[in-house]
Design a protein around this motif. Sequence first.
Motif, PDB file in Angstrom:
ATOM      1  N   ASP A   1       0.122   0.422  10.305  1.00 33.18           N
ATOM      2  CA  ASP A   1      -1.013   1.330  10.135  1.00 33.18           C
ATOM      3  C   ASP A   1      -1.384   1.383   8.657  1.00 33.18           C
ATOM      4  O   ASP A   1      -1.052   2.315   7.943  1.00 33.18           O
ATOM      5  CB  ASP A   1      -0.643   2.719  10.653  1.00 33.18           C
ATOM      6  CG  ASP A   1      -1.861   3.626  10.812  1.00 33.18           C
ATOM      7  OD1 ASP A   1      -2.977   3.173  10.500  1.00 33.18           O
ATOM      8  OD2 ASP A   1      -1.686   4.779  11.247  1.00 33.18           O
ATOM      9  N   GLY A   2      -2.052   0.320   8.200  1.00 32.81           N
ATOM     10  CA  GLY A   2      -2.457   0.255   6.800  1.00 32.81           C
ATOM     11  C   GLY A   2      -1.322  -0.050   5.849  1.00 32.81           C
ATOM     12  O   GLY A   2      -1.385   0.309   4.671  1.00 32.81           O
ATOM     13  N   GLU A   3      -0.299  -0.749   6.331  1.00 31.22           N
ATOM     14  CA  GLU A   3       0.881  -1.000   5.493  1.00 31.22           C
ATOM     15  C   GLU A   3       0.765  -2.255   4.630  1.00 31.22           C
ATOM     16  O   GLU A   3       1.384  -2.340   3.579  1.00 31.22           O
ATOM     17  CB  GLU A   3       2.126  -1.073   6.380  1.00 31.22           C
ATOM     18  CG  GLU A   3       2.438   0.265   7.035  1.00 31.22           C
ATOM     19  CD  GLU A   3       3.475   0.153   8.125  1.00 31.22           C
ATOM     20  OE1 GLU A   3       4.492  -0.536   7.904  1.00 31.22           O
ATOM     21  OE2 GLU A   3       3.272   0.747   9.206  1.00 31.22           O
ATOM     22  N   ARG A   4      -0.002  -3.230   5.086  1.00 33.51           N
ATOM     23  CA  ARG A   4      -0.241  -4.420   4.246  1.00 33.51           C
ATOM     24  C   ARG A   4      -1.647  -4.385   3.658  1.00 33.51           C
ATOM     25  O   ARG A   4      -1.852  -4.720   2.501  1.00 33.51           O
ATOM     26  CB  ARG A   4      -0.051  -5.719   5.045  1.00 33.51           C
ATOM     27  CG  ARG A   4       0.067  -6.949   4.149  1.00 33.51           C
ATOM     28  CD  ARG A   4       0.233  -8.226   4.955  1.00 33.51           C
ATOM     29  NE  ARG A   4      -1.024  -8.719   5.477  1.00 33.51           N
ATOM     30  CZ  ARG A   4      -1.869  -9.483   4.787  1.00 33.51           C
ATOM     31  NH1 ARG A   4      -1.593  -9.825   3.540  1.00 33.51           N
ATOM     32  NH2 ARG A   4      -2.983  -9.907   5.333  1.00 33.51           N
TER      33      ARG A   4
ATOM     34  N   THR B   1       0.878  -1.168   0.000  1.00 36.01           N
ATOM     35  CA  THR B   1       0.000   0.000   0.000  1.00 36.01           C
ATOM     36  C   THR B   1       0.921   1.225   0.000  1.00 36.01           C
ATOM     37  O   THR B   1       2.137   1.099   0.195  1.00 36.01           O
ATOM     38  CB  THR B   1      -0.902   0.058   1.253  1.00 36.01           C
ATOM     39  OG1 THR B   1      -0.135   0.503   2.378  1.00 36.01           O
ATOM     40  CG2 THR B   1      -1.536  -1.293   1.561  1.00 36.01           C
ATOM     41  N   PRO B   2       0.365   2.429  -0.194  1.00 43.23           N
ATOM     42  CA  PRO B   2       1.211   3.635  -0.152  1.00 43.23           C
ATOM     43  C   PRO B   2       1.916   3.832   1.181  1.00 43.23           C
ATOM     44  O   PRO B   2       2.911   4.563   1.260  1.00 43.23           O
ATOM     45  CB  PRO B   2       0.206   4.765  -0.408  1.00 43.23           C
ATOM     46  CG  PRO B   2      -0.894   4.123  -1.197  1.00 43.23           C
ATOM     47  CD  PRO B   2      -1.018   2.743  -0.633  1.00 43.23           C
ATOM     48  N   ARG B   3       1.436   3.186   2.244  1.00 38.81           N
ATOM     49  CA  ARG B   3       2.033   3.343   3.577  1.00 38.81           C
ATOM     50  C   ARG B   3       3.161   2.346   3.854  1.00 38.81           C
ATOM     51  O   ARG B   3       3.861   2.468   4.867  1.00 38.81           O
ATOM     52  CB  ARG B   3       0.955   3.173   4.655  1.00 38.81           C
ATOM     53  CG  ARG B   3      -0.053   4.309   4.717  1.00 38.81           C
ATOM     54  CD  ARG B   3      -1.126   3.995   5.746  1.00 38.81           C
ATOM     55  NE  ARG B   3      -2.028   5.109   5.958  1.00 38.81           N
ATOM     56  CZ  ARG B   3      -1.882   6.046   6.899  1.00 38.81           C
ATOM     57  NH1 ARG B   3      -0.851   5.982   7.715  1.00 38.81           N
ATOM     58  NH2 ARG B   3      -2.752   7.027   7.022  1.00 38.81           N
ATOM     59  N   THR B   4       3.328   1.350   3.003  1.00 44.79           N
ATOM     60  CA  THR B   4       4.334   0.315   3.244  1.00 44.79           C
ATOM     61  C   THR B   4       5.742   0.890   3.220  1.00 44.79           C
ATOM     62  O   THR B   4       6.065   1.732   2.371  1.00 44.79           O
ATOM     63  CB  THR B   4       4.250  -0.790   2.171  1.00 44.79           C
ATOM     64  OG1 THR B   4       2.905  -1.240   2.049  1.00 44.79           O
ATOM     65  CG2 THR B   4       5.140  -1.975   2.525  1.00 44.79           C
ATOM     66  N   VAL B   5       6.580   0.422   4.136  1.00 45.46           N
ATOM     67  CA  VAL B   5       8.006   0.763   4.101  1.00 45.46           C
ATOM     68  C   VAL B   5       8.564   0.321   2.754  1.00 45.46           C
ATOM     69  O   VAL B   5       8.393  -0.840   2.356  1.00 45.46           O
ATOM     70  CB  VAL B   5       8.749   0.047   5.249  1.00 45.46           C
ATOM     71  CG1 VAL B   5      10.256   0.143   5.049  1.00 45.46           C
ATOM     72  CG2 VAL B   5       8.342   0.618   6.591  1.00 45.46           C
ATOM     73  N   GLY B   6       9.241   1.234   2.039  1.00 46.03           N
ATOM     74  CA  GLY B   6       9.683   0.881   0.693  1.00 46.03           C
ATOM     75  C   GLY B   6      11.131   1.168   0.372  1.00 46.03           C
ATOM     76  O   GLY B   6      11.593   0.886  -0.736  1.00 46.03           O
TER      77      GLY B   6
END
Length: 251
Positions: free
Chosen positions: A191-194, A165-170
């Motif tokens: 917090d909404g990362e997966r 998602t846009p919140r995932t550590v990248g």
Amino acid sequence: MEPKNPVRTTEKTLALIEELMAKEPCGVSELASGLEMGKSAVHNHLSTLRTQGYVLKEGDDYRLGLKFLEVGGHSRKSMEIYQVAEPEVKSLAAETGELANLLVEEQGMGVYLMRAKGDEAVDLDTHAGLRTNLHTTALGKAILANLSEERVETIVERHGLDRKTPRTVGTHEELFDALAEIRERGYAIDDGERLEGLRCVASAITSSSGEVLGAVSVSAPANRVSDEALHGTLPERVLSAANVIELNINY
């Protein structure tokens, strides 16, 4: 580590099983096309697996048999972390009313060993045996925070840092900053990362020698987890469960 003398037949059989898992039910032609194998070779592999109970045939299509569940269940039951953590994960789910999870690391990936549903738990796409990238979940980040920097680098090099998602550590910088924060506060959050709209709190489970054995977590819809709960009551419950599991394993 690559085997020195790989058995090609075994490699092909395993590739067929994974292809079937991704596409089942499907027929010989579809499998042959996806694997770039001859139809007769695919048929021979399927026939052997079917004889041993690992594959079932329904009309012209094939699917995996429950023999794999028997093998996976045996593997899980033999793990001490599962034996000790199972009652605590169930207790955590009952106490919070949400979804509680147990995850371990294997070959740089996270593997869900179990999940338990409380009265208000949402039904997610997770299940026992599901493999997931460690950096995308609170469970996985809790584990990564307890590994050496060298080991984390090896995992990232092998599996990457794809965003779910846009919140995932990248990026490396984001990941190592997140791991430093986890070590400082003692627990990990997602917090909404997966999955967007989902919040999760996790704690690593470690041995008396400092080896990370796995992680336990609680997941819930974001609208049911306030910022105060995300950094207050929920971590307290998760950390307590992890502590009980550690005590039972270590002593």
